[in-house]
Design an enzyme around this catalytic site. Structure first.
Site, PDB file in Angstrom:
ATOM      1  N   ASP A  92      31.755 106.292  54.895  1.00  0.00           N
ATOM      2  CA  ASP A  92      31.905 107.624  55.472  1.00  0.00           C
ATOM      3  C   ASP A  92      31.915 107.477  56.999  1.00  0.00           C
ATOM      4  O   ASP A  92      31.683 106.397  57.528  1.00  0.00           O
ATOM      5  CB  ASP A  92      30.821 108.574  54.964  1.00  0.00           C
ATOM      6  CG  ASP A  92      29.447 108.211  55.488  1.00  0.00           C
ATOM      7  OD1 ASP A  92      29.327 107.232  56.252  1.00  0.00           O
ATOM      8  OD2 ASP A  92      28.493 108.912  55.133  1.00  0.00           O
ATOM      9  N   ASP A 266      32.110 110.925  45.274  1.00  0.00           N
ATOM     10  CA  ASP A 266      30.863 110.188  45.508  1.00  0.00           C
ATOM     11  C   ASP A 266      29.733 111.191  45.432  1.00  0.00           C
ATOM     12  O   ASP A 266      29.921 112.367  45.740  1.00  0.00           O
ATOM     13  CB  ASP A 266      30.840 109.528  46.896  1.00  0.00           C
ATOM     14  CG  ASP A 266      30.446 110.535  47.969  1.00  0.00           C
ATOM     15  OD1 ASP A 266      31.304 111.346  48.359  1.00  0.00           O
ATOM     16  OD2 ASP A 266      29.270 110.547  48.378  1.00  0.00           O
ATOM     17  N   CYS A 304      25.776 104.680  24.115  1.00  0.00           N
ATOM     18  CA  CYS A 304      25.893 104.051  25.437  1.00  0.00           C
ATOM     19  C   CYS A 304      25.566 102.568  25.318  1.00  0.00           C
ATOM     20  O   CYS A 304      24.645 102.184  24.606  1.00  0.00           O
ATOM     21  CB  CYS A 304      24.926 104.729  26.412  1.00  0.00           C
ATOM     22  SG  CYS A 304      24.908 103.978  28.056  1.00  0.00           S
ATOM     23  N   CYS A 306      24.767 100.576  27.987  1.00  0.00           N
ATOM     24  CA  CYS A 306      24.104 100.102  29.207  1.00  0.00           C
ATOM     25  C   CYS A 306      22.841  99.315  28.838  1.00  0.00           C
ATOM     26  O   CYS A 306      22.360  99.410  27.712  1.00  0.00           O
ATOM     27  CB  CYS A 306      23.778 101.284  30.120  1.00  0.00           C
ATOM     28  SG  CYS A 306      22.197 102.064  29.747  1.00  0.00           S
ATOM     29  N   CYS A 309      19.995 101.480  27.283  1.00  0.00           N
ATOM     30  CA  CYS A 309      20.183 101.950  25.909  1.00  0.00           C
ATOM     31  C   CYS A 309      20.233 100.806  24.905  1.00  0.00           C
ATOM     32  O   CYS A 309      19.979 101.008  23.717  1.00  0.00           O
ATOM     33  CB  CYS A 309      21.447 102.798  25.816  1.00  0.00           C
ATOM     34  SG  CYS A 309      21.301 104.326  26.767  1.00  0.00           S
ATOM     35  N   HIS A 335      21.671 103.337  33.612  1.00  0.00           N
ATOM     36  CA  HIS A 335      22.208 104.225  32.572  1.00  0.00           C
ATOM     37  C   HIS A 335      23.066 105.330  33.196  1.00  0.00           C
ATOM     38  O   HIS A 335      24.178 105.601  32.726  1.00  0.00           O
ATOM     39  CB  HIS A 335      21.092 104.844  31.731  1.00  0.00           C
ATOM     40  CG  HIS A 335      21.593 105.954  30.868  1.00  0.00           C
ATOM     41  ND1 HIS A 335      22.264 105.727  29.683  1.00  0.00           N
ATOM     42  CD2 HIS A 335      21.620 107.303  31.075  1.00  0.00           C
ATOM     43  CE1 HIS A 335      22.660 106.886  29.183  1.00  0.00           C
ATOM     44  NE2 HIS A 335      22.282 107.866  30.011  1.00  0.00           N
TER      45      HIS A 335
END
Ligand SMILES: [Zn+2]
Length: 373
Positions: A92, A266, A304, A306, A309, A335
């Site tokens: 940014d 974002d 999920c 991840c 999980c 997650h």
């Protein structure tokens, strides 16, 4: 041809499925950028961030110019090497943080003078210096310096701030050195006023940027107003350039903005929520601090893949969160970033197959009522 090529691969209504080719790899859009404020996505290793599917992250010019300093990062080989992130980085311009964090700000035509929130040291950020800092960091995508004013503000204040942002945009574009795989985005300001947004968009398009951001939203105006501004602004932006909605948002905000033709996002929501015990799931958000999870042997989301999980129960995540353990922040952040990446992937697939409207309807149905079970 832009030095930062963007191709729209498919359209479904106003939603687009695109591909951005940066010096550090391809970004499939619509895409969500995890926020790596101080050259780190909090509670995540870069390998962990990449494993969620993210190929573009955001880093903050304001934070990095103050500590460790852009010249130091450049001397150490640039931000990609410094933080060990091999994929694309968008920085940014520093404008938003100067307004929200620094003290004793003074805005003039030349730029903004402010004192560091860290040590009180005095700095001047001009459009030219903001672009130089982002070049020293090695950003794939540079953002033009803009002024972000608080909401609500008078129309007169919004209009004069927008004019300053447009003059800074011209100076930023001139200061930017074109290199293959790198680009600079202009930022459309104009508050909640459709005519100001349209004027800003037209003048930025005339300057000719590699992409266009919609800024100054998600600062308290509410989702309905955000969407109305997008309805007014996005059709005025070029079809063949990426569009980035800054600082947005929650899952439902992303679905609604993609439907309105936005390609990039974002937000600190998935990472910050992960550190405060909140998890996003396909059925809505869960607060892991809640006692109802204390004896729940199931994972956050059975669909999920991840790390959280794959191996941990809601009961254990509840325990970690209640104890303030670092691992709780790490697992919930991993997650949430995976959830966001999967949501974007699902939207890309829906656009490509021409089924975005039914995807959005199913999403709204699953999220009805807020809290998941
Ligand atoms: Zn998960």
């Amino acid at each position: 041809m832009s030095a930062l090529p963007f191709t729209v691969l498919a359209r479904d209504g106003r939603a687009r499925r695109g591909r951005l080719k940066t010096a550090h790899g391809i970004v499939e859009t619509p895409a969500f950028m995890p926020v790596g404020t101080a050259a780190t996505v909090k509670a995540m290793t870069p390998e962990g961030v990449a494993a969620t599917g993210a190929r573009l992250i955001l880093a903050n010019t304001y934070h990095l110019m103050l500590r460790p300093g852009a010249e130091r990062v450049a001397a150490l080989g640039g931000l990609h090497r410094f933080m060990n992130w091999p994929y694309a980085i968008l920085t940014d311009s520093g404008g938003f943080q100067v307004m929200s964090l620094a003290s004793l700000r003074r805005i003039a035509e030349e730029g903004v003078t402010f004192r560091s929130h860290l040590d009180g040291s005095r700095h001047l950020l001009t459009p030219e210096r903001a672009v130089e800092i982002q070049r020293l960091l090695g950003a794939d995508v540079t953002m033009a310096l803009d002024e972000c004013i608080p909401y609500p503000a008078s129309r007169e204040a919004v209009a004069s701030s927008m004019q300053l942002t447009l003059r800074w945009a011209e100076r930023s574009r001139r200061a930017f050195r074109t290199r293959p795989g790198h680009g600079i985005f202009g930022i459309v300001q104009g508050g909640v006023h459709a005519d100001l947004r349209l004027e800003a968009a037209a003048r930025l398009v005339a300057i000719d940027f590699d992409g266009y951001a919609v800024g100054g939203l998600a600062i308290g105006e509410g989702q309905e107003v955000t969407f109305a501004v997008l309805d007014a602004t996005v059709p005025a932006l070029p079809e063949d350039k990426p569009r980035y909605l800054m600082g947005v948002g929650k899952p439902a905000d992303l679905v609604g903005a993609v439907a309105r033709g936005v390609d990039l996002f974002d937000c600190v929501v998935p990472t910050r929520s992960g550190r405060t015990g909140q998890a996003f799931t396909r059925n809505g958000a869960l607060n892991l601090r809640n006692a109802r999870h204390a004896e729940d042997p199931w994972p956050l989301d059975r669909d999920c893949s991840c790390p959280a999980c794959a191996g941990y129960s809601r009961a254990y995540l509840h325990h970690l969160t209640r104890c303030g353990e670092i691992l709780g922040s790490m697992l919930l952040t991993a997650h949430n970033l995976r959830y966001y990446a999967d949501l974007m992937e699902d939207m890309r697939a829906a656009i490509a197959s021409g089924s975005f409207a039914s995807f959005a309807a199913a999403f709204a149905e699953a999220h009805r009522g807020g809290q998941a079970s």
